[in-house]
Design an enzyme around this catalytic site. Structure first.
Site, PDB file in Angstrom:
ATOM      1  N   SER A 131       0.810  -1.209   0.000  1.00 48.72           N
ATOM      2  CA  SER A 131       0.000   0.000   0.000  1.00 48.72           C
ATOM      3  C   SER A 131       0.848   1.266   0.000  1.00 48.72           C
ATOM      4  CB  SER A 131      -0.950  -0.034   1.197  1.00 48.72           C
ATOM      5  OG  SER A 131      -1.855   1.042   1.178  1.00 48.72           O
ATOM      6  N   ASP A 165      -0.831   1.422  -3.928  1.00 46.53           N
ATOM      7  CA  ASP A 165      -1.596   0.367  -4.592  1.00 46.53           C
ATOM      8  C   ASP A 165      -2.908   0.879  -5.167  1.00 46.53           C
ATOM      9  OD1 ASP A 165      -2.807   0.694  -2.076  1.00 46.53           O
ATOM     10  OD2 ASP A 165      -3.462  -1.388  -1.997  1.00 46.53           O
ATOM     11  N   ASP A 224      -2.324   6.488  -3.740  1.00 47.38           N
ATOM     12  CA  ASP A 224      -1.314   5.841  -2.904  1.00 47.38           C
ATOM     13  C   ASP A 224      -0.657   4.715  -3.697  1.00 47.38           C
ATOM     14  OD1 ASP A 224      -3.287   3.857  -2.834  1.00 47.38           O
ATOM     15  OD2 ASP A 224      -3.029   3.445  -0.698  1.00 47.38           O
TER      16      ASP A 224
END
Length: 432
Positions: free
Chosen positions: A92, A228, A226
């Site tokens: 992430s 991902d 962000d």
């Protein structure tokens, strides 16, 4: 190679390496024996290095299909109705040395690592097998792209986009390139070292590039993904940041113009303006604890049309009850038909909010009990940590899902009360 671990709940951490990746693949493959599993990855070095070991473990028992570098929303989209399990190697918004695994079922609801994986996990010796990823490759971008091109059409606002060198530099970049009439793309090449800044939509230091781009190119708004691609941060034409709860309120109003009476979920950290907006425009506001695992389960249970979090996650029923930053962008732009984004921000910023403040404490439970005692005359809820509702202010304090911290969000009706109560609560937390 050894990488730091990150998982969807953050409770089970350790350093992970090739043996861990292979073993996890074996365990998942055994749990999904003879089932179809879609695997993708983000741009991280660790994700790329560990991918063949994880797939090798899966292939001992399951049918594996490889999607390549994809965002998490694309993983959800591709998994629903087509695969028994979707897995992405991703960490992430975390620093480059992290990697990990996100897993979802056909409803895009994540698997719980504690409840659904850890009880079955064990280590296996790695088998030295070469994996030909080209033979496993499937195209999942085409249908995703078609959906958004048809749903959104063209947006005639000038928009700056910071891809943060992450997973959205592939499919989402292609989509936005066609959707946006005028655009400024920055940090738009995949790079797992994240050379420009961390791929985090919440930290102000990560927003410097997009704010600069908006001002330099006279854009009407700027957005940032962000690492991902399941979070969307946004700044207005003046370079001011819009919090996730303000964006949630704006999107909720637009949806309720189309679907009066719809159920809309918000996380308990959000400003009071969110439930007030939902109810004012004929919707049913439903409060939820923090985290996409809980949000998605509740969305399915309540058949909710939309859900938003302070953390810049925005979920839509129409795509499958999961995050869609692109749909969030669509509704924000729709709200800008007659107003600038800065005007919308001011309209919905009715209250004074502290933002999320983190505290390292020795005993989280003891602090929460102390909070309840001090504010026993106010309304107290324990849906997620402790929420306290007093006459002209409210706050929530909860243990982090991903770090050993207590997180505080405080909101007040005026700035003076915000400052006063913030100091009071800080002293209680730190035991001063």
């Amino acid at each position: 190679m050894v990488f730091k671990a990150y998982d969807i709940r953050g409770k089970y951490r350790e350093e992970i390496d090739e043996k861990f990746a292979y073993s996890l693949g074996r365990v998942i493959g055994e749990l999904y024996k003879d089932k179809d599993i879609l695997v993708g990855r983000d741009v991280r070095i660790g994700s790329e290095k560990l991918l063949p070991y994880f797939i090798s473990g899966l292939m001992e028992n399951a049918n594996v299909y490889y999607a390549g570098v994809i965002s998490t929303p694309l993983l959800y989209f591709a998994t629903k109705n087509s695969y028994d399990l979707g897995v992405s190697l991703t960490a992430s918004h975390n620093p480059p040395v992290y990697t990990g695994f996100k897993m979802c079922d056909r409803k895009a609801i994540p698997l719980s690592p504690l409840e659904e994986i850890k009880p079955y996990f064990k280590y296996y010796e790695v088998k030295e097998e070469k994996i030909n990823l080209d033979e496993l490759k499937v195209d999942v971008i085409d249908e995703y792209k078609k959906f958004f091109l048809k749903r959104i059409g063209r947006l005639n606002h000038k928009i700056a986009v910071d891809f943060a060198n992450g997973a959205t530099t592939i499919a989402e970049k292609e989509i936005l390139d066609e959707i946006l009439e005028e655009k400024v793309f920055i940090n738009s090449e995949p790079d797992g070292t994240f050379p420009s800044h961390l791929p985090d939509t919440l930290k102000e230091e990560c927003l410097k590039d997009i704010k600069r781009a908006v001002k330099e190119h006279n854009c009407e708004l700027g957005l940032i993904f962000d690492g991902d691609g399941d979070r969307l941060g946004m700044v207005d034409e003046t370079g001011e940041t819009l919090r996730g709860d303000i964006l949630t309120a704006i999107i909720a109003r637009e949806i309720l113009k189309e679907k009066r009476g719809a159920k809309i979920i918000y996380d308990l950290r959000c400003s009071k303006v969110v439930p007030e907006t939902i109810e004012k425009f004929g919707g049913i506001a439903i409060k939820c604890r923090v985290g996409h695992y809980f949000i998605k389960k509740l969305m399915h249970k309540e058949d909710a049309e939309f859900a938003g979090e302070l953390s810049n996650h925005f979920y839509f029923k129409e795509i499958g009850y999961f995050e869609s930053p692109l749909l969030a962008l669509y509704y924000i732009v729709k709200a800008m038909e007659n107003k600038k984004l800065s005007e919308l921000r001011e309209e919905f910023s009715k209250y004074y909010h502290s933002g999320e403040i983190n505290f390292k404490v020795k005993d989280q439970r003891e602090v929460l009990e102390r909070i309840k005692e001090v504010f026993k005359d106010c309304k107290i809820e324990e849906l997620d940590g402790v929420s306290v509702y007093c006459k002209n202010f409210w706050f929530n304090i909860r243990p982090s899902n991903t770090e050993p911290l207590l997180r505080l969000n405080l909101e007040a009706e005026d700035e003076e009360t915000l400052k006063e109560k913030l100091e009071e609560i800080k002293k209680i937390i730190l035991g001063a």
